[in-house]
Design an enzyme around this catalytic site. Structure first.
Site, mmCIF file in Angstrom:
data_model
loop_
_atom_site.group_PDB
_atom_site.id
_atom_site.type_symbol
_atom_site.label_atom_id
_atom_site.label_comp_id
_atom_site.label_asym_id
_atom_site.label_seq_id
_atom_site.Cartn_x
_atom_site.Cartn_y
_atom_site.Cartn_z
ATOM 1 N N THR A 147 0.817 -1.214 0.000
ATOM 2 C CA THR A 147 0.000 0.000 0.000
ATOM 3 C C THR A 147 0.850 1.264 0.000
ATOM 4 O O THR A 147 1.960 1.266 0.541
ATOM 5 C CB THR A 147 -0.908 -0.022 1.251
ATOM 6 O OG1 THR A 147 -1.483 1.263 1.440
ATOM 7 C CG2 THR A 147 -0.148 -0.365 2.526
ATOM 8 N N ASP A 148 0.283 2.341 -0.537
ATOM 9 C CA ASP A 148 0.976 3.641 -0.488
ATOM 10 C C ASP A 148 1.158 4.124 0.948
ATOM 11 O O ASP A 148 1.992 4.987 1.228
ATOM 12 C CB ASP A 148 0.219 4.702 -1.314
ATOM 13 C CG ASP A 148 -1.225 4.949 -0.895
ATOM 14 O OD1 ASP A 148 -1.694 4.313 0.062
ATOM 15 O OD2 ASP A 148 -1.877 5.801 -1.529
ATOM 16 N N GLU A 149 0.360 3.565 1.891
ATOM 17 C CA GLU A 149 0.418 4.056 3.275
ATOM 18 C C GLU A 149 1.756 3.766 3.936
ATOM 19 O O GLU A 149 2.079 4.366 4.961
ATOM 20 C CB GLU A 149 -0.730 3.458 4.097
ATOM 21 C CG GLU A 149 -2.074 3.887 3.558
ATOM 22 C CD GLU A 149 -3.222 3.727 4.533
ATOM 23 O OE1 GLU A 149 -2.991 3.522 5.737
ATOM 24 O OE2 GLU A 149 -4.378 3.808 4.083
ATOM 25 N N TYR B 207 -1.902 -0.242 11.078
ATOM 26 C CA TYR B 207 -2.101 -0.919 9.789
ATOM 27 C C TYR B 207 -0.872 -0.742 8.900
ATOM 28 O O TYR B 207 -0.278 -1.714 8.432
ATOM 29 C CB TYR B 207 -3.351 -0.365 9.075
ATOM 30 C CG TYR B 207 -3.405 -0.730 7.599
ATOM 31 C CD1 TYR B 207 -3.706 -2.029 7.200
ATOM 32 C CD2 TYR B 207 -3.130 0.215 6.609
ATOM 33 C CE1 TYR B 207 -3.732 -2.372 5.847
ATOM 34 C CE2 TYR B 207 -3.155 -0.113 5.263
ATOM 35 C CZ TYR B 207 -3.452 -1.414 4.890
ATOM 36 O OH TYR B 207 -3.468 -1.755 3.548
ATOM 37 N N LYS C 298 2.071 -3.383 7.644
ATOM 38 C CA LYS C 298 2.231 -3.632 6.195
ATOM 39 C C LYS C 298 3.691 -3.345 5.803
ATOM 40 O O LYS C 298 4.287 -4.082 5.010
ATOM 41 C CB LYS C 298 1.301 -2.742 5.363
ATOM 42 C CG LYS C 298 -0.164 -3.116 5.392
ATOM 43 C CD LYS C 298 -0.474 -4.472 4.777
ATOM 44 C CE LYS C 298 -0.335 -4.500 3.269
ATOM 45 N NZ LYS C 298 -0.729 -5.842 2.720
HETATM 46 P P1 NAD Z 1 -10.176 -7.063 2.372
HETATM 47 O O1 NAD Z 1 -10.235 -6.727 3.822
HETATM 48 O O2 NAD Z 1 -11.357 -6.840 1.518
HETATM 49 O O3 NAD Z 1 -9.772 -8.601 2.210
HETATM 50 C C1 NAD Z 1 -8.751 -9.216 2.967
HETATM 51 C C2 NAD Z 1 -8.882 -10.718 2.776
HETATM 52 O O4 NAD Z 1 -7.813 -11.357 3.507
HETATM 53 C C3 NAD Z 1 -10.189 -11.302 3.336
HETATM 54 O O5 NAD Z 1 -10.718 -12.239 2.420
HETATM 55 C C4 NAD Z 1 -9.760 -11.968 4.634
HETATM 56 O O6 NAD Z 1 -10.589 -13.042 5.026
HETATM 57 C C5 NAD Z 1 -8.357 -12.424 4.275
HETATM 58 N N1 NAD Z 1 -7.479 -12.622 5.453
HETATM 59 C C6 NAD Z 1 -7.297 -11.771 6.498
HETATM 60 N N2 NAD Z 1 -6.391 -12.272 7.364
HETATM 61 C C7 NAD Z 1 -5.999 -13.458 6.847
HETATM 62 C C8 NAD Z 1 -5.077 -14.442 7.292
HETATM 63 N N3 NAD Z 1 -4.389 -14.293 8.424
HETATM 64 N N4 NAD Z 1 -4.906 -15.549 6.517
HETATM 65 C C9 NAD Z 1 -5.610 -15.707 5.369
HETATM 66 N N5 NAD Z 1 -6.499 -14.809 4.921
HETATM 67 C C10 NAD Z 1 -6.692 -13.698 5.646
HETATM 68 O O7 NAD Z 1 -8.898 -6.287 1.832
HETATM 69 P P2 NAD Z 1 -8.638 -5.567 0.426
HETATM 70 O O8 NAD Z 1 -9.089 -4.178 0.520
HETATM 71 O O9 NAD Z 1 -9.102 -6.449 -0.674
HETATM 72 O O10 NAD Z 1 -7.034 -5.534 0.436
HETATM 73 C C11 NAD Z 1 -6.274 -6.621 -0.120
HETATM 74 C C12 NAD Z 1 -4.801 -6.271 -0.043
HETATM 75 O O11 NAD Z 1 -4.546 -5.071 -0.758
HETATM 76 C C13 NAD Z 1 -4.285 -6.041 1.377
HETATM 77 O O12 NAD Z 1 -3.004 -6.602 1.471
HETATM 78 C C14 NAD Z 1 -4.219 -4.528 1.504
HETATM 79 O O13 NAD Z 1 -3.235 -4.138 2.420
HETATM 80 C C15 NAD Z 1 -3.851 -4.147 0.077
HETATM 81 N N6 NAD Z 1 -4.281 -2.813 -0.357
HETATM 82 C C16 NAD Z 1 -5.570 -2.419 -0.194
HETATM 83 C C17 NAD Z 1 -5.966 -1.176 -0.668
HETATM 84 C C18 NAD Z 1 -7.388 -0.688 -0.510
HETATM 85 O O14 NAD Z 1 -7.652 0.487 -0.790
HETATM 86 N N7 NAD Z 1 -8.329 -1.512 -0.103
HETATM 87 C C19 NAD Z 1 -5.033 -0.341 -1.308
HETATM 88 C C20 NAD Z 1 -3.711 -0.783 -1.447
HETATM 89 C C21 NAD Z 1 -3.353 -2.032 -0.984
HETATM 90 O O1 DAU Z 2 -4.104 4.128 0.615
HETATM 91 C C1 DAU Z 2 -4.314 2.752 0.523
HETATM 92 C C2 DAU Z 2 -5.137 2.317 1.710
HETATM 93 O O2 DAU Z 2 -6.424 2.869 1.526
HETATM 94 C C3 DAU Z 2 -5.208 0.817 1.882
HETATM 95 O O3 DAU Z 2 -3.921 0.309 2.137
HETATM 96 C C4 DAU Z 2 -6.157 0.461 3.039
HETATM 97 O O4 DAU Z 2 -6.305 -0.947 3.112
HETATM 98 C C5 DAU Z 2 -7.496 1.091 2.771
HETATM 99 O O5 DAU Z 2 -8.367 0.870 3.857
HETATM 100 C C6 DAU Z 2 -7.370 2.594 2.525
HETATM 101 O O6 DAU Z 2 -7.022 3.312 3.730
HETATM 102 P P1 DAU Z 2 -7.715 4.720 4.095
HETATM 103 O O7 DAU Z 2 -7.640 4.904 5.545
HETATM 104 O O8 DAU Z 2 -7.209 5.806 3.221
HETATM 105 O O9 DAU Z 2 -9.219 4.387 3.608
HETATM 106 P P2 DAU Z 2 -10.647 4.639 4.271
HETATM 107 O O10 DAU Z 2 -11.657 4.243 3.260
HETATM 108 O O11 DAU Z 2 -10.760 4.059 5.637
HETATM 109 O O12 DAU Z 2 -10.674 6.214 4.435
HETATM 110 C C7 DAU Z 2 -10.486 7.066 3.307
HETATM 111 C C8 DAU Z 2 -10.531 8.494 3.818
HETATM 112 O O13 DAU Z 2 -11.860 8.799 4.275
HETATM 113 C C9 DAU Z 2 -9.621 8.758 5.000
HETATM 114 O O14 DAU Z 2 -9.106 10.091 4.924
HETATM 115 C C10 DAU Z 2 -10.552 8.657 6.208
HETATM 116 C C11 DAU Z 2 -11.866 9.169 5.657
HETATM 117 N N1 DAU Z 2 -13.092 8.594 6.275
HETATM 118 C C12 DAU Z 2 -13.217 7.242 6.318
HETATM 119 C C13 DAU Z 2 -14.324 6.661 6.888
HETATM 120 C C14 DAU Z 2 -14.445 5.154 6.954
HETATM 121 C C15 DAU Z 2 -14.106 9.428 6.745
HETATM 122 O O15 DAU Z 2 -14.001 10.665 6.681
HETATM 123 N N2 DAU Z 2 -15.201 8.844 7.316
HETATM 124 C C16 DAU Z 2 -15.361 7.498 7.417
HETATM 125 O O16 DAU Z 2 -16.391 7.045 7.977
#
Ligand code: NAD
Ligand code: DAU
Length: 329
Positions: free
Chosen positions: A117-119, A141, A145
């Site tokens: 992730t960019d985070e 988080y 990561k």
């Molecule tokens: P998600 O929460 O939708 O899915 C996570 C999946 O991992 C689920 O199916 C869960 O059951 C499984 N899981 C959790 N812990 C586990 C474990 N210990 N063993 C096996 N399976 C397990 O997440 P997502 O948003 O699809 O993110 C997927 C990946 O992409 C993550 O690694 C996250 O860090 C990365 N990522 C997410 C975002 C985003 O915006 N959502 C952005 C950049 C990177």
């Molecule tokens: O940047 C990549 C990441 O983006 C991934 O690695 C993470 O898995 C994913 O959860 C996401 O993280 P963020 O914290 O940026 O996403 P989130 O959707 O939780 O929040 C996006 C923005 O919106 C953040 O500035 C917080 C704000 N927010 C979020 C929620 C849930 C609100 O203002 N209100 C809310 O209720």
């Protein structure tokens, strides 16, 4: 290739499973099926599902048998939950990644991709991060990561593991669990519930449609240089309030639903990810602009109540009350 996709029942993992199958690969999914792991996300795709945790060495090793590559999506993915309770994040991202990498080495799996992730770079006021930017995570988080990413680099350096990392910016699209900004706001707006914006809502995120990220991951798996990390950023940066206003327009609601609530502790102000390396070396570019992707996403949630209704009427209600201090309407 025969691929092991961990976390393949989640939001992005399941989009990747569909892409890999469409490209002719065989897919086995290893998933712990946490609250975010939805088997229905891959139902009918032809992927094999093994239920288990990546941090369990016997399960991880066995799931890899016969696979040429491992793509690790498994994660606890929500920042707010990591602030409330970090332990599961350390277990999955640190122990889990370590166990997977050991199994890859012991079993001689040819290729490993870490989804990241960019985070891990932290917050940036202006300009964009590239792959040489320092790793400066700020939440449990992102810190865990980042630890996973550093373990990957250590295995490349120490054991010559053929591993690559792909770091994405904020993803959105169908099948995202409604704890995240976009699906939470879409479902609340559709129900006429208030939209809880953290702090002033001027935080900036760089939005990437999940199918674009899945394609970036596959490109890096197939052609990325071993040991390298590649950033995949979205084409559009937006302030949260503007995202919420757009959702109100698309759902036919007005701004009276917006409610500013207590800010997230340690909230990162802005993420911005430069994608020059993946573009120039591997030819990847995001295809879906935010306006188009958001419209498709809102339509998907409108048309797929059978996907979100069991979530919204289950444990999610308790989570919502804990996180927002109020019941869903
Ligand atoms: P998600 O929460 O939708 O899915 C996570 C999946 O991992 C689920 O199916 C869960 O059951 C499984 N899981 C959790 N812990 C586990 C474990 N210990 N063993 C096996 N399976 C397990 O997440 P997502 O948003 O699809 O993110 C997927 C990946 O992409 C993550 O690694 C996250 O860090 C990365 N990522 C997410 C975002 C985003 O915006 N959502 C952005 C950049 C990177
Ligand atoms: O940047 C990549 C990441 O983006 C991934 O690695 C993470 O898995 C994913 O959860 C996401 O993280 P963020 O914290 O940026 O996403 P989130 O959707 O939780 O929040 C996006 C923005 O919106 C953040 O500035 C917080 C704000 N927010 C979020 C929620 C849930 C609100 O203002 N209100 C809310 O209720």
């Amino acid at each position: 290739m025969r691929l092991l996709v961990t976390g393949g029942c989640g939001f992005i993992g399941s989009a990747y499973v569909r892409l890999a199958l469409a490209e002719g690969h065989e897919v086995r999914v290893l998933d712990k099926l946490t609250y975010a792991g939805r088997p229905e996300n891959i139902e009918g795709t032809g992927a094999e599902l093994v239920e288990g945790a990546i941090e369990d060495p016997a399960v991880a090793g066995e799931a890899m048998a016969g696979c040429e590559a491992v793509v690790n999506f498994a994660a606890e993915s929500h920042v707010d939950r990591s602030i409330a309770d970090p332990e599961a994040f350390a277990r999955t991202h640190v122990i889990g990644t370590s166990v997977l990498l050991d199994a890859v080495r012991e079993r001689g799996v040819a290729r490993y991709l870490q989804v990241s992730t960019d985070e891990v770079y932290g917050s940036i006021e202006s300009g964009s991060f590239d792959e040489s930017s320092p790793i400066q995570p700020s939440s449990p988080y992102s810190a865990t990561k980042a630890a996973g990413d550093l373990l990957v680099s250590a295995h490349v350096h120490t054991y010559a593991t053929e591993a690559v990392i792909c770091r994405g910016s904020n993803n959105y699209g169908p099948r995202q669990y409604p704890e995240k900004l976009i699906p939470l706001m879409v479902l609340n707006a559709l129900h006429g519930d208030s939209l809880p914006v953290y702090g002033d809502g001027r935080q900036v995120r760089n939005w990437l449609y999940m199918e674009d990220f899945a394609r970036a991951i596959h490109t890096v798996l197939e052609r990325g240089r071993p040991g390298e990390a590649y950033n995949a950023g979205g084409p559009d940066e937006m302030e949260n309030l503007d995202v919420v206003r757009r959702i109100l327009e698309l759902t036919g609601r007005d701004e009276s639903l917006i409610e500013h609530v207590t800010d997230r502790p340690g909230h990162d102000r802005r993420y911005s990810l430069g994608s020059e390396k993946i573009r120039s070396e591997l030819g990847w570019e995001a295809r879906v602009r935010f306006a188009e992707g958001l419209e498709q996403t809102v339509s998907w949630y409108r048309d797929n109540e059978s996907w979100w209704e069991p979530i919204r009427s289950g444990d999610y209600r308790e989570y919502y009350e804990r996180q927002y201090g109020r019941a869903l309407g």
